[in-house]
Design a protein around this motif. Sequence first.
Motif, PDB file in Angstrom:
ATOM      1  N   ARG A 196     -65.467  40.695 -15.727  1.00 30.86           N
ATOM      2  CA  ARG A 196     -65.084  40.183 -14.552  1.00 30.86           C
ATOM      3  C   ARG A 196     -66.160  40.201 -13.385  1.00 30.86           C
ATOM      4  NH1 ARG A 196     -59.332  38.074 -15.206  1.00 30.86           N
ATOM      5  NH2 ARG A 196     -58.721  39.217 -16.637  1.00 30.86           N
ATOM      6  N   GLN A 197     -67.263  40.810 -13.776  1.00 25.21           N
ATOM      7  CA  GLN A 197     -68.316  40.942 -12.624  1.00 25.21           C
ATOM      8  C   GLN A 197     -69.577  40.082 -13.116  1.00 25.21           C
ATOM      9  OE1 GLN A 197     -68.747  42.242  -9.703  1.00 25.21           O
ATOM     10  NE2 GLN A 197     -66.553  42.808  -9.585  1.00 25.21           N
ATOM     11  N   SER A 198     -69.524  39.048 -13.390  1.00 22.67           N
ATOM     12  CA  SER A 198     -70.683  38.086 -13.785  1.00 22.67           C
ATOM     13  C   SER A 198     -70.646  36.714 -13.344  1.00 22.67           C
ATOM     14  CB  SER A 198     -70.737  37.918 -15.210  1.00 22.67           C
ATOM     15  OG  SER A 198     -71.289  36.907 -15.668  1.00 22.67           O
ATOM     16  N   ASN A 207     -64.546  41.905  -5.670  1.00 20.91           N
ATOM     17  CA  ASN A 207     -64.702  43.081  -5.383  1.00 20.91           C
ATOM     18  C   ASN A 207     -64.332  44.219  -6.439  1.00 20.91           C
ATOM     19  OD1 ASN A 207     -64.748  45.493  -3.851  1.00 20.91           O
ATOM     20  ND2 ASN A 207     -63.718  44.596  -1.895  1.00 20.91           N
ATOM     21  N   PRO A 208     -65.138  45.000  -6.868  1.00 25.10           N
ATOM     22  CA  PRO A 208     -64.527  46.121  -7.771  1.00 25.10           C
ATOM     23  C   PRO A 208     -63.859  47.222  -7.099  1.00 25.10           C
ATOM     24  CG  PRO A 208     -67.063  46.629  -7.242  1.00 25.10           C
ATOM     25  CD  PRO A 208     -66.497  45.037  -6.695  1.00 25.10           C
ATOM     26  N   TYR A 256     -69.768  46.475   0.300  1.00 24.04           N
ATOM     27  CA  TYR A 256     -68.258  45.584   0.220  1.00 24.04           C
ATOM     28  C   TYR A 256     -67.480  45.865   1.369  1.00 24.04           C
ATOM     29  CZ  TYR A 256     -69.742  45.547  -4.721  1.00 24.04           C
ATOM     30  OH  TYR A 256     -70.496  45.209  -6.014  1.00 24.04           O
ATOM     31  N   GLU A 270     -67.111  35.954  -7.386  1.00 19.08           N
ATOM     32  CA  GLU A 270     -67.765  37.316  -7.604  1.00 19.08           C
ATOM     33  C   GLU A 270     -66.584  38.587  -6.978  1.00 19.08           C
ATOM     34  OE1 GLU A 270     -71.086  40.555  -5.397  1.00 19.08           O
ATOM     35  OE2 GLU A 270     -70.536  38.254  -4.752  1.00 19.08           O
ATOM     36  N   GLY A 274     -60.832  41.479 -10.021  1.00 15.40           N
ATOM     37  CA  GLY A 274     -62.283  42.064 -10.573  1.00 15.40           C
ATOM     38  C   GLY A 274     -62.374  43.390 -10.092  1.00 15.40           C
ATOM     39  N   GLN A 314     -73.455  42.599  -8.460  1.00 15.88           N
ATOM     40  CA  GLN A 314     -72.590  42.906  -9.539  1.00 15.88           C
ATOM     41  C   GLN A 314     -73.648  43.881 -10.456  1.00 15.88           C
ATOM     42  OE1 GLN A 314     -72.307  38.763 -10.839  1.00 15.88           O
ATOM     43  NE2 GLN A 314     -70.126  38.585 -10.282  1.00 15.88           N
TER      44      GLN A 314
END
Length: 910
Positions: A430-432, A463-464, A209, A461, A470, A389
């Motif tokens: 939120r990550q799909s 960014n966690p 990331y 997508e 997300g 993800q």
Amino acid sequence: MTSTNNPKKKLIEVAIPLEAINKASAREKSIRHGHPSTLHLWWARRPLAACRAVLFAQLVDDPASHPEQFPTDEAVEEERQRLFRIIEDLVEWENSTKDEVLGRARAEIRKNFPDGLPSVYDPFSGGGSIPLEALRLGLPSEGSDLNPVAVMIGKAMIELPSQFKDQKPAHPGKPERLHYRGAEGLAEDILWYARALSDKAWEKIGHLYPQVALPKKDGGGEGTVLAWLWARTVASPNPAVRGAHVPLISNYWLCNKPKKSVWVKPVVSGTDISFEVHNGKPDDEDAVAAGTKAGRGANFRCFLTGDAITADYVKAEGMAGRMGWRLLAIVVEGKGGRRYVAPTKEHEALAFSEKPDWRPEYPLSQHPQYMSVTNYGPTNISDLFMDRQTIALNTFMGLIPEVVRDIPDSAYRKVMLSYLVLGVSRLANRQSTSTFWHTSRENVEQVFAMQALPMRWDTAEGNPFSSSSGNFIGQVEYLAKAVAALPCSDQGGVERQMDAQNVDFSGFVISTDPPYYDNVPYADLSDFFYVWLRKGLAGTYPDLFSTMLVPKQEELVADYKRHGGKDEADSFFLEGMTTVMRNMATQGRPDVPAAIYYAFRQGEVDESGFSVKGWATFLQAIVDAGYSIGATWPVRTELVGNLKKNKNALATSVVMACRPRAADAETISRVEFIRALRRELPAALKEMHRASIAPVDIPQASIGPGIAIFSRYASVIERDDNPMSVKTALQIINEELDQYLSSQEGDFDPETRFAVTWFTQHGYEKGVFGDADNLARARGISVDDVRHAGIVESSAGRVRIYKREELDEEWDPETDRHLTVWECCQYLVRQHQLDGLSHDTALLLKKFGSDKAEAVKDLAYVLYEISDKRRQDRQEATAYNALVTDWTELTRQAAAIHDTVGDRQIKLDI
């Protein structure tokens, strides 16, 4: 305990402050921070305000049940209003954690149960609203569900927090406060350990990331990526560019706001396509909005050649596994807001540079209605996640045991692990590849923006590790705030997995929100979360997560796909629901009515006004189980703003108060049933009008007194000696409702009665004068009388009713010498449409006087029914429904006005 031989009527069986409950329920949809719904997604939660009010009204006696205390009608009404005020305070969201408000409600319930508080059970607990509100009211609370995802959410809401009530946080950092109440310490720990988890995850996968370079116009330097925006690709169908992949883009907008426009422009060089980011309004907004779409569904055009890419071609490519991905743009955290930069080959390649060591390789449900994503290739749940993800979710999930390892209390360690796993499950939403970029809110929109898994051609997508929607910490912050506000009880709550048909209801008060016939099969959708929850919690809750996927065949919905046909699905639902209801009726506490919710929608009424199969089948199960339905209350569950846009699409939860039918109930004939309806229904409908129940809700509300008559008898026998079905009974009730509304016209002045009939036949269109003349003469007036009243235009042998926008702007009811109910209604509707609940609207109503005002409301009900049945007049129906919906507040405002007009003071009590 109340005697069960002759149980006292509860408030819910007589009257409830419906308007206050509806208002609070609708408002609750807009509340996010601290609301239990933000703990984890569930698709169909009942509003907490409604559940709280219904439970209270189930348990508190109606004053009329105590003639020794309230010997007169006035005393009964005064006490009822006192109870209403408790409910009105109770349903306000701001009061949901106030001890003083909750204490008054709890004291009232205790007063009705001096031998000990009853336990509440919900066998279809779903999102947990009912068990949670029972706990909030100080009641022993239990819930169960077949779906393990629902059960885990329920445990996190009603079971786990009470185990650590008023406990200080256990984390080794500095506490945020001196004193902790309820689950506040637990919530602080959740967030502390989540941050520790995020830090460890960053150490492991942070290299995936990276930041991205910002152009000079955006300040230069590097910025944190908030999201990568991707589009699916397929090979061009044109052989001239064989092998070249082209993007399937729904639209080119990145941001589309009144003061901010950003869009992507594809640039072609040979067979290579790159993307530029442009700011400002494009020359051709329609082209930007269209993307590479070429019609509805999966129809696109090839950006290289202009050829059509048909839906069949897209499906074939997807099913063959030949779809790819292209990076369209990168969203960056910049000074003053979001910044959008063009994609780079490095960022595109990095997303696929590593492969996950575990994927959720479990089959996706193939349900054609709710899982349309499977039409385009995805067959496993793993197909809903890109490599990066999946790696992120695996990493967060895998590190949780390490993060909580040093918590000394094993029980608390288990609870902390449970909430962190729920946080990762929440992150999956939120990550799909089923997420998308919301171009006006500029955020990653969740997977389940609707109750389905559709195909997304463009995805975002997140960014966690960023600060955008997300990211992981943001998800856990929502969860922790919800936990902090949850009620905690010394006796706690219980949530378990169980088929509702096997529940023992002995001694329980029952309040439940069952599945709705053929509505969404949540088991299919729940697999999305289940695979992640199972990965993180199978060792902690082995029984709950013992199956590979969520149990589906036993789910009590009429799903024709599962049961091999509509008739088979119908039988499965009716038999299963009847079994549950019969157990409830025979085992539940006999001194308290059961409360059963049904999510009724306008789509469940056909053009003739008769209820279609789902509603009738559900009621049939209740009646066959031995229940008598004593009252039905339409509780609205949509935002007020949405209601005013489309009152006829209103979603209503019909709440039914049910008691076991008398053992000596008699059998009557069809004729006797109709006679009883005509004797009892009008008084009940007048009471509904008096209470200003919205016209759109009247068909459901009238089910109460109507089906109460039907269900109190052992059977109603048809002319052919067969028992009458519920569907037939509903048709008869609807017919009687129509007759009642028609009979109301007799109370109007003759000009208004003319206008109602003419409107029924012609709407606002012109008709022949001769027909109008005959209609007027039958009412003892002439067409000229109606014309002089300002209702119709008559010229050249044609007659028509004036539209509201054509009415006299200077009209004043106090100077109108030929005042009619029709005029008053139309002018008031026009004023309400213009100004809503304003002083001018209230003043106009006040000028009518109380008698005329009541007639105006009655006319609004009549005109709603006429308009609702005519498809071309649905906007008319909306206008009348809106007026009656606001009627109580409007009359309150009118009563508060003390204006002087001329030499006399207006002082009317409406």
